[in-house]
Write a protein that holds these residues in place. Structure first.
Motif, PDB file in Angstrom:
ATOM      1  N   LEU A  91      47.970  36.551 -34.929  1.00  0.00           N
ATOM      2  CA  LEU A  91      46.455  36.429 -35.160  1.00  0.00           C
ATOM      3  C   LEU A  91      46.228  34.864 -35.793  1.00  0.00           C
ATOM      4  O   LEU A  91      45.090  34.422 -35.523  1.00  0.00           O
ATOM      5  CB  LEU A  91      46.442  37.574 -36.291  1.00  0.00           C
ATOM      6  CG  LEU A  91      46.422  38.815 -35.598  1.00  0.00           C
ATOM      7  CD1 LEU A  91      46.254  40.164 -36.794  1.00  0.00           C
ATOM      8  CD2 LEU A  91      45.364  39.096 -34.299  1.00  0.00           C
ATOM      9  N   ALA A  92      47.234  34.454 -36.582  1.00  0.00           N
ATOM     10  CA  ALA A  92      46.931  33.061 -37.184  1.00  0.00           C
ATOM     11  C   ALA A  92      46.835  32.014 -35.928  1.00  0.00           C
ATOM     12  O   ALA A  92      45.969  31.126 -36.087  1.00  0.00           O
ATOM     13  CB  ALA A  92      47.784  32.824 -38.242  1.00  0.00           C
ATOM     14  N   THR A  93      47.657  32.367 -34.792  1.00  0.00           N
ATOM     15  CA  THR A  93      47.900  31.472 -33.902  1.00  0.00           C
ATOM     16  C   THR A  93      46.282  31.375 -33.215  1.00  0.00           C
ATOM     17  O   THR A  93      46.013  30.283 -32.681  1.00  0.00           O
ATOM     18  CB  THR A  93      48.978  31.532 -32.915  1.00  0.00           C
ATOM     19  OG1 THR A  93      50.127  31.530 -33.679  1.00  0.00           O
ATOM     20  CG2 THR A  93      49.073  30.734 -31.906  1.00  0.00           C
ATOM     21  N   ASN A 267      45.007  17.863 -29.829  1.00  0.00           N
ATOM     22  CA  ASN A 267      44.782  19.119 -29.840  1.00  0.00           C
ATOM     23  C   ASN A 267      46.248  19.974 -30.144  1.00  0.00           C
ATOM     24  O   ASN A 267      46.373  20.789 -30.523  1.00  0.00           O
ATOM     25  CB  ASN A 267      44.186  19.655 -28.467  1.00  0.00           C
ATOM     26  CG  ASN A 267      44.042  21.175 -28.353  1.00  0.00           C
ATOM     27  OD1 ASN A 267      44.836  21.815 -28.044  1.00  0.00           O
ATOM     28  ND2 ASN A 267      42.952  21.570 -28.897  1.00  0.00           N
ATOM     29  N   VAL A 268      47.206  19.324 -29.183  1.00  0.00           N
ATOM     30  CA  VAL A 268      48.361  19.999 -29.432  1.00  0.00           C
ATOM     31  C   VAL A 268      49.347  19.830 -30.778  1.00  0.00           C
ATOM     32  O   VAL A 268      49.806  20.669 -31.343  1.00  0.00           O
ATOM     33  CB  VAL A 268      49.466  19.380 -28.204  1.00  0.00           C
ATOM     34  CG1 VAL A 268      50.857  19.844 -28.442  1.00  0.00           C
ATOM     35  CG2 VAL A 268      48.973  19.810 -26.872  1.00  0.00           C
ATOM     36  N   ALA A 269      48.741  18.632 -31.425  1.00  0.00           N
ATOM     37  CA  ALA A 269      49.319  18.354 -32.657  1.00  0.00           C
ATOM     38  C   ALA A 269      48.745  19.268 -33.888  1.00  0.00           C
ATOM     39  O   ALA A 269      49.315  19.724 -34.602  1.00  0.00           O
ATOM     40  CB  ALA A 269      49.200  16.876 -33.162  1.00  0.00           C
ATOM     41  N   ILE A 270      47.381  19.561 -33.585  1.00  0.00           N
ATOM     42  CA  ILE A 270      46.686  20.315 -34.333  1.00  0.00           C
ATOM     43  C   ILE A 270      47.156  21.799 -34.354  1.00  0.00           C
ATOM     44  O   ILE A 270      47.393  22.388 -35.552  1.00  0.00           O
ATOM     45  CB  ILE A 270      45.244  20.239 -34.229  1.00  0.00           C
ATOM     46  CG1 ILE A 270      44.544  18.949 -34.706  1.00  0.00           C
ATOM     47  CG2 ILE A 270      44.407  21.525 -34.935  1.00  0.00           C
ATOM     48  CD1 ILE A 270      43.125  18.814 -34.189  1.00  0.00           C
ATOM     49  N   LEU A 271      47.369  22.312 -33.213  1.00  0.00           N
ATOM     50  CA  LEU A 271      47.882  23.445 -32.905  1.00  0.00           C
ATOM     51  C   LEU A 271      49.216  23.791 -33.645  1.00  0.00           C
ATOM     52  O   LEU A 271      49.805  24.690 -34.263  1.00  0.00           O
ATOM     53  CB  LEU A 271      47.901  23.901 -31.641  1.00  0.00           C
ATOM     54  CG  LEU A 271      48.254  25.318 -31.092  1.00  0.00           C
ATOM     55  CD1 LEU A 271      47.307  26.181 -31.720  1.00  0.00           C
ATOM     56  CD2 LEU A 271      47.833  25.591 -29.566  1.00  0.00           C
ATOM     57  N   ALA A 272      50.017  22.639 -33.214  1.00  0.00           N
ATOM     58  CA  ALA A 272      51.632  22.814 -33.844  1.00  0.00           C
ATOM     59  C   ALA A 272      51.526  22.675 -35.327  1.00  0.00           C
ATOM     60  O   ALA A 272      52.429  23.416 -35.810  1.00  0.00           O
ATOM     61  CB  ALA A 272      52.295  21.768 -33.027  1.00  0.00           C
ATOM     62  N   GLY A 273      50.717  21.781 -35.873  1.00  0.00           N
ATOM     63  CA  GLY A 273      50.760  21.550 -37.269  1.00  0.00           C
ATOM     64  C   GLY A 273      50.391  22.715 -38.104  1.00  0.00           C
ATOM     65  O   GLY A 273      50.893  23.302 -39.078  1.00  0.00           O
ATOM     66  N   ALA A 276      52.950  25.470 -37.917  1.00  0.00           N
ATOM     67  CA  ALA A 276      54.024  25.211 -38.787  1.00  0.00           C
ATOM     68  C   ALA A 276      53.481  25.444 -40.372  1.00  0.00           C
ATOM     69  O   ALA A 276      54.531  25.903 -40.889  1.00  0.00           O
ATOM     70  CB  ALA A 276      54.399  23.772 -38.665  1.00  0.00           C
ATOM     71  N   GLY A 277      52.239  25.237 -40.408  1.00  0.00           N
ATOM     72  CA  GLY A 277      51.770  25.516 -41.951  1.00  0.00           C
ATOM     73  C   GLY A 277      52.007  26.966 -42.085  1.00  0.00           C
ATOM     74  O   GLY A 277      52.390  27.504 -43.078  1.00  0.00           O
ATOM     75  N   VAL A 278      51.386  28.044 -40.960  1.00  0.00           N
ATOM     76  CA  VAL A 278      51.615  29.393 -41.177  1.00  0.00           C
ATOM     77  C   VAL A 278      53.132  29.695 -41.456  1.00  0.00           C
ATOM     78  O   VAL A 278      53.447  30.741 -42.195  1.00  0.00           O
ATOM     79  CB  VAL A 278      51.146  29.849 -39.893  1.00  0.00           C
ATOM     80  CG1 VAL A 278      51.540  31.402 -39.872  1.00  0.00           C
ATOM     81  CG2 VAL A 278      49.669  29.744 -39.798  1.00  0.00           C
ATOM     82  N   ALA A 279      53.994  28.737 -40.700  1.00  0.00           N
ATOM     83  CA  ALA A 279      55.597  29.255 -40.689  1.00  0.00           C
ATOM     84  C   ALA A 279      55.839  29.010 -42.323  1.00  0.00           C
ATOM     85  O   ALA A 279      56.751  29.861 -42.638  1.00  0.00           O
ATOM     86  CB  ALA A 279      56.259  28.490 -39.867  1.00  0.00           C
ATOM     87  N   MET A 280      55.550  27.876 -42.819  1.00  0.00           N
ATOM     88  CA  MET A 280      55.934  27.766 -44.108  1.00  0.00           C
ATOM     89  C   MET A 280      55.540  28.783 -45.327  1.00  0.00           C
ATOM     90  O   MET A 280      56.091  29.346 -45.950  1.00  0.00           O
ATOM     91  CB  MET A 280      55.464  26.409 -44.651  1.00  0.00           C
ATOM     92  CG  MET A 280      55.937  25.045 -43.859  1.00  0.00           C
ATOM     93  SD  MET A 280      57.818  24.954 -44.150  1.00  0.00           S
ATOM     94  CE  MET A 280      58.204  25.617 -42.589  1.00  0.00           C
ATOM     95  N   SER A 292      63.713  28.552 -38.711  1.00  0.00           N
ATOM     96  CA  SER A 292      63.632  29.581 -38.011  1.00  0.00           C
ATOM     97  C   SER A 292      62.095  30.074 -37.744  1.00  0.00           C
ATOM     98  O   SER A 292      61.549  30.364 -36.467  1.00  0.00           O
ATOM     99  CB  SER A 292      64.305  31.045 -38.257  1.00  0.00           C
ATOM    100  OG  SER A 292      65.802  30.708 -38.228  1.00  0.00           O
ATOM    101  N   LEU A 293      61.361  30.262 -38.677  1.00  0.00           N
ATOM    102  CA  LEU A 293      59.903  30.512 -38.782  1.00  0.00           C
ATOM    103  C   LEU A 293      58.982  29.419 -38.131  1.00  0.00           C
ATOM    104  O   LEU A 293      58.063  29.665 -37.331  1.00  0.00           O
ATOM    105  CB  LEU A 293      59.410  30.872 -39.976  1.00  0.00           C
ATOM    106  CG  LEU A 293      60.092  32.361 -40.316  1.00  0.00           C
ATOM    107  CD1 LEU A 293      59.272  32.532 -41.823  1.00  0.00           C
ATOM    108  CD2 LEU A 293      59.425  33.275 -39.611  1.00  0.00           C
ATOM    109  N   VAL A 294      59.494  28.255 -38.097  1.00  0.00           N
ATOM    110  CA  VAL A 294      58.774  27.281 -37.413  1.00  0.00           C
ATOM    111  C   VAL A 294      58.950  27.176 -36.121  1.00  0.00           C
ATOM    112  O   VAL A 294      57.882  27.128 -35.210  1.00  0.00           O
ATOM    113  CB  VAL A 294      59.081  25.631 -37.739  1.00  0.00           C
ATOM    114  CG1 VAL A 294      58.906  24.510 -36.954  1.00  0.00           C
ATOM    115  CG2 VAL A 294      58.614  25.203 -39.200  1.00  0.00           C
ATOM    116  N   LEU A 295      60.015  27.555 -35.451  1.00  0.00           N
ATOM    117  CA  LEU A 295      60.252  27.845 -33.830  1.00  0.00           C
ATOM    118  C   LEU A 295      59.522  29.155 -33.731  1.00  0.00           C
ATOM    119  O   LEU A 295      59.057  29.352 -32.641  1.00  0.00           O
ATOM    120  CB  LEU A 295      61.579  27.980 -33.844  1.00  0.00           C
ATOM    121  CG  LEU A 295      62.490  26.591 -33.531  1.00  0.00           C
ATOM    122  CD1 LEU A 295      63.877  26.803 -33.341  1.00  0.00           C
ATOM    123  CD2 LEU A 295      61.770  25.776 -32.454  1.00  0.00           C
TER     124      LEU A 295
END
Length: 357
Positions: A91-93, A267-273, A276-280, A292-295
């Motif tokens: 959902l965050a993605t 756009n890719v960098a914003i989405l990936a960043g 990654a913030g959600v993963a942290m 593991s959560l970053v991937l």
């Protein structure tokens, strides 16, 4: 016919050589990244590269089955415990993708329908198909989806490898370290291939990864003694996948969207960043390994992120679970999210497309 065979043979020979060179240089995922780099460079240089979808599908069957064999009963129980985290991440993605699409409209100068389907990590074919219903432009979407997968599969393995113990963490091959039982493994791969072919012909999306995964998981959970995957077979499968990824770089497509390319990369960098913030945040709440959560939350391709997880010795079942769940939820939810943004006035559909829907 002979020319076609020669082109395909030359393409895969060059791709395999690049994989060998990348392995000697100790690049993470050498047998996928080497062929990807070689084929992309050759395609952009105007050379007549040729990649076969059938070989990519064969590679996906091998890789998917191998990844499925990493599921133990204990790993399956742990995955079930993480279901709330998986849904929260998906959902965050979607929320991050919606926000990034609004910025992409401003920075790239493309319409909001196209920008929306450029940003949602749902696969090039699926997003282009949905976008056509509402008047979206297929070429920017295909390029954005392709660049997202390729950039992340290039960047993430390197970043995660060098951030783990100063780059000293071992990089593991896809092949297992146990005994190779070729008759049993061949039988499993045949079953996997037949089941996948049947489901693909029945119209199942992402069948060439999801069905082999399911077959491998079912075999492991049923008590089948897993055979190690032979190293050469695992490497060859990755060569097929990497070559197909590289061949997706078409000079005419990139030239068609050249003015929007910097904005698409942003756009890719914003989405990936954002992911990654959600993963942290999820790692802090759950205690799971941050890498593991970053991937797991990365908006990269399912196959590529799972291969990266296996190569870095991370929690493959967890990462597979996140990505498989994302595939189903994103594809199911995207039309509803698009409709909600349209009703909220954030997306305006062209009049001709609106009448056709």
């Amino acid at each position: 016919m002979r020319s076609t065979v020669f082109r395909a043979t030359a393409t895969y020979a060059g791709a395999a050589l690049a994989g060998c060179l990348f392995q000697q240089a100790r690049v993470p995922l050498p047998w996928m990244l080497g062929p990807l780099a070689f084929t992309a460079a050759a395609s952009l240089a105007g050379l007549p590269v040729m990649a076969r979808a059938a070989l990519r599908n064969l590679g996906m069957t091998v890789v998917g089955t191998a990844l499925g064999l990493s599921f133990t009963p204990e790993a399956a129980r742990q995955l079930l415990d993480h279901i709330p985290l998986i849904l929260a991440a998906v959902l965050a993605t979607l929320l991050i993708a919606c926000t990034a699409s609004l910025l992409l409209t401003r920075t790239a100068g493309i319409d909001r329908v196209t920008a929306f389907f450029c940003s949602v990590p749902g696969g090039a074919a699926e997003m282009c198909l949905l976008a056509r219903r509402y008047g979206g432009a297929a070429t920017p979407i295909a390029v954005a989806q392709m660049l997202r997968v390729v950039l992340l599969v290039i960047v993430l393995p390197a970043v995660l490898t060098w951030s783990a113990d100063g780059g000293k963490s071992p990089v593991l091959p896809l092949a297992g370290t146990g005994t190779v039982d070729m008759p049993a493994l061949a039988g499993l791969l045949i079953v996997s291939g037949i089941a996948t072919l049947l489901m693909a012909r029945a119209g199942m999306r992402s069948a060439w990864l999801l069905v082999p995964l399911a077959v491998g998981i079912a075999a492991t959970l049923s008590g089948w003694t897993a055979s190690a995957m032979p190293g050469p077979l695992a490497s060859l499968a990755q060569v097929f996948i990497g070559t197909q990824l590289g061949a997706a770089f078409r000079r005419k497509d990139l030239l068609a969207v050249r003015r929007a390319l910097p904005a698409i990369v942003l756009n890719v960098a914003i989405l990936a960043g954002g992911c990654a913030g959600v993963a942290m945040a999820l790692a802090a709440m759950s205690g799971a390994h941050p890498h593991s959560l970053v991937l797991a939350t990365s908006p990269g391709g399912v196959t590529e992120m799972c291969l990266t997880a296996r190569a870095l010795g991370l929690e493959v079942p967890l990462i597979v679970g996140f990505h498989v769940c994302r595939v189903f939820v994103v594809l199911a939810a995207t039309p509803w999210v698009f409709a909600a943004m349209r009703r909220g006035g954030l997306i305006e559909v062209p009049a001709t497309a609106a009448r056709s829907t």
